[in-house]
Design a protein around this motif. Structure first.
Motif, short mmCIF file in Angstrom:
data_model
loop_
_atom_site.label_atom_id
_atom_site.label_comp_id
_atom_site.label_asym_id
_atom_site.label_seq_id
_atom_site.Cartn_x
_atom_site.Cartn_y
_atom_site.Cartn_z
N VAL A 137 0.88 -1.17 0.00
CA VAL A 137 0.00 0.00 0.00
C VAL A 137 0.91 1.22 0.00
O VAL A 137 1.66 1.43 0.97
N ASP A 138 0.91 1.96 -1.10
CA ASP A 138 1.94 2.96 -1.36
C ASP A 138 3.30 2.27 -1.31
O ASP A 138 3.52 1.29 -2.00
N LEU A 180 0.04 4.45 7.97
CA LEU A 180 -0.38 5.19 6.78
C LEU A 180 -1.32 6.32 7.20
O LEU A 180 -2.17 6.15 8.06
N HIS A 229 -4.77 6.07 -1.29
CA HIS A 229 -3.52 5.32 -1.41
C HIS A 229 -3.59 4.34 -2.59
O HIS A 229 -4.67 3.87 -2.95
#
Length: 279
Positions: free
Chosen positions: A77-78, A101, A106
């Motif tokens: 995720v990212d 996060l 994202h």
């Protein structure tokens, strides 16, 4: 002697490349991320990443054996790598969203063992703690109680009286575009949820409005689980009284059922079905 061949496994297509290397195969593609919205850093939430991918396969016609060159994969995720708890190379991966996060939109990235990658940008939204997800505003929601009917009133001239009078005004009845009133919907019915469902794995439900104006209902419904949680907690807008949604439940193994309620307090309950922990 081994020869090249084609095979199909689930949603993933197996294809032989003459070179035998991943560079001869197309990159995978991410077809969906569920749920698309989660709270940020409140707990270890899982997402389900659905994808299409092609793999190399060798067919030995002499021994009638197929060597499918499928492996596992990783999720980010990212730039933060997620912990993959389940990976089905035919098209489904379940991963835990990394902590740390920030709130916002994202990207989700998938990498197969052979190095091929797919990226879905703006696939996951993390909302600030305590902030509920907000659906787009509805023009006419079944949760708005109207004091009077917006339907047209017709009057006529009585032949025996020299004034506009025909007795009581006659209501032509509400049309599909008129706001819903209390009593227009009397109940909600779930389509049967059959078989055993897996916790933290998405599945589809259908809820149908019942009552005099069931076909006019275009509002939204709140969802509740008899045990654990259900995401999303609000579904809609519905289409002509039919509410289709994809949900994810999180609860210990056992029997569960779902409840739906609108803003008038009209409710509906699903059948009881079995929920098992994801593997």
């Amino acid at each position: 002697m081994k020869r090249a061949g084609l095979g199909m496994v689930g949603m993933a297509v197996l294809a032989w490349a003459c070179t035998g290397g991943p560079e001869s195969l197309p990159p995978p593609s991410i077809t969906g991320v569920e749920p698309a919205t989660l709270p940020v850093n409140t707990k270890d939430d899982d997402i389900t990443v659905r994808f299409d991918a092609r793999y190399a396969v060798a067919v030995d016609y002499g021994t009638q054996k197929v060597d499918a060159r499928m492996g596992s994969g990783r999720i980010w995720v990212d730039e933060e790598e997620a912990t993959v708890t389940r990976f089905d190379p035919t098209g489904v991966a379940i991963a835990t969203v990394p902590r740390g996060l920030g709130a916002g939109v994202h990207a989700v990235r998938l990498r197969l063992d052979d190095g091929r990658e797919a990226v879905a940008r703006e696939a996951l939204t993390l909302r600030p703690p305590g902030q509920e997800g907000v659906d787009p505003p509805l023009l006419e929601d079944g949760g708005v109680l109207m004091a009077s009917d917006a339907g047209p009133i017709f009057r006529c001239r009585d032949a025996g009286v020299d004034t506009e009078d025909c007795g009581d005004p006659r209501d032509a009845g509400p049309g599909p575009d008129d706001p819903m009133r209390e009593g227009d919907i009397t109940a909600y019915a779930f389509d049967a949820i059959e078989g055993t469902r897996m916790s933290r794995t998405s599945f589809a439900i259908t809820v149908r409005a019942q009552g005099p104006r069931a076909g006019h209902f275009q509002g939204s419904l709140e969802l509740f689980a008899s045990r654990g949680t259900v995401t999303p907690t609000k579904i809609g807008p519905c289409d002509s009284g039919v509410c289709d949604a994809t949900i994810v439940m999180d609860a210990p193994a056992g029997n569960v059922h779902l409840n739906a309620v609108d803003s008038f307090g009209v409710t509906g309950e699903s059948n009881t079905f079995r929920l098992e922990p994801y593997k």
